[in-house]
Scaffold this motif. Structure first.
Motif, PDB file in Angstrom:
ATOM      1  N   ARG A  48     -23.134 -54.261  25.586  1.00 35.55           N
ATOM      2  CA  ARG A  48     -23.815 -53.250  26.380  1.00 35.55           C
ATOM      3  C   ARG A  48     -23.534 -53.514  27.852  1.00 35.55           C
ATOM      4  N   ARG A  49     -23.585 -52.444  28.610  1.00 42.73           N
ATOM      5  CA  ARG A  49     -23.440 -52.613  30.047  1.00 42.73           C
ATOM      6  C   ARG A  49     -24.444 -51.712  30.752  1.00 42.73           C
ATOM      7  N   THR A  50     -24.741 -52.070  31.969  1.00 46.76           N
ATOM      8  CA  THR A  50     -25.685 -51.323  32.781  1.00 46.76           C
ATOM      9  C   THR A  50     -24.903 -50.523  33.812  1.00 46.76           C
ATOM     10  N   LYS A  52     -25.424 -48.078  37.100  1.00 39.91           N
ATOM     11  CA  LYS A  52     -26.381 -47.583  38.087  1.00 39.91           C
ATOM     12  C   LYS A  52     -26.287 -46.065  38.173  1.00 39.91           C
ATOM     13  N   TRP A 131     -31.905 -45.083  29.147  1.00 38.99           N
ATOM     14  CA  TRP A 131     -31.978 -45.120  30.603  1.00 38.99           C
ATOM     15  C   TRP A 131     -33.389 -45.497  31.051  1.00 38.99           C
ATOM     16  N   VAL A 177     -31.005 -46.882  35.925  1.00 43.10           N
ATOM     17  CA  VAL A 177     -29.892 -47.474  35.200  1.00 43.10           C
ATOM     18  C   VAL A 177     -29.762 -46.800  33.853  1.00 43.10           C
ATOM     19  N   LEU A 179     -28.194 -47.700  30.079  1.00 39.13           N
ATOM     20  CA  LEU A 179     -27.696 -48.766  29.221  1.00 39.13           C
ATOM     21  C   LEU A 179     -26.742 -48.135  28.228  1.00 39.13           C
TER      22      LEU A 179
END
Length: 181
Positions: A48-50, A52, A131, A177, A179
């Protein structure tokens, strides 16, 4: 008076699904992988990545959320209340009752308003994707009779009690953010 630090227990517990022992991870070590009852193989979670969000993206997501959480100060301590809301001209509107701590503080500070945060999210509990948005700004009481009547028609609070007042949050800082996998 100082208290000795309590050491975490290294005893195992059993899961309700499998009855297999689960030993907690030692501090500084990753937890063992989850093992579903059906397959007996570890579950690997997707990477997973965040990402912005821009303020306009975050506000658009907030506008589509069915509920959020208002964070304010109550007797010098943080207080959080789940509420539903409406976006109106870039402001977050919440109906409340005249004797609520939030309304009292907003009215007490008059034209200056009181600093609050508003948070909403939509995160899937299984995939952990979704999110989260936080809007921070000044909260003011709604004083215009026409606006109060309009908000009464548009916002249906969940509690069964009269909500004869409303507040507006003018967001100064909006962060969010997403996800993603």
């Amino acid at each position: 008076m100082s208290h000795p630090r309590r050491q975490p227990s290294r005893t195992s517990t059993r899961t309700a699904e499998t009855g297999r022992p689960v030993v907690p991870a030692e501090p500084g070590r990753p937890a063992p992988p989850l093992v579903p009852a059906a397959s007996g193989r570890p579950v690997s979670s997707p990477a997973r990545r965040t990402v912005k969000l821009t303020a306009p993206q975050a506000m658009a997501l907030l506008g589509g959320a069915p509920l959020g959480r208002i964070v304010f100060t109550r007797r010098a301590l943080p207080a959080v209340r789940p509420v539903n809301h409406l976006l109106d001209g870039g402001q977050i509107v919440i109906r409340t009752h005249r004797d609520s701590d939030l309304f009292h503080q907003a009215r007490q500070h008059g034209g200056l308003g009181v600093v609050v945060a508003y948070q909403a999210d939509d995160i899937d509990p299984l995939t952990h994707l979704g999110w989260s948005v936080v809007a921070t700004g000044f909260c003011h009481p709604v004083t215009e009779r026409e606006a109060l009547l309009r908000y009464e028609r548009l916002i249906r609070p969940w509690p069964d009690r009269p909500m004869e007042a409303a507040v507006r949050i003018s967001p100064d800082l909006v962060t969010g953010v997403r996800l993603t996998a």
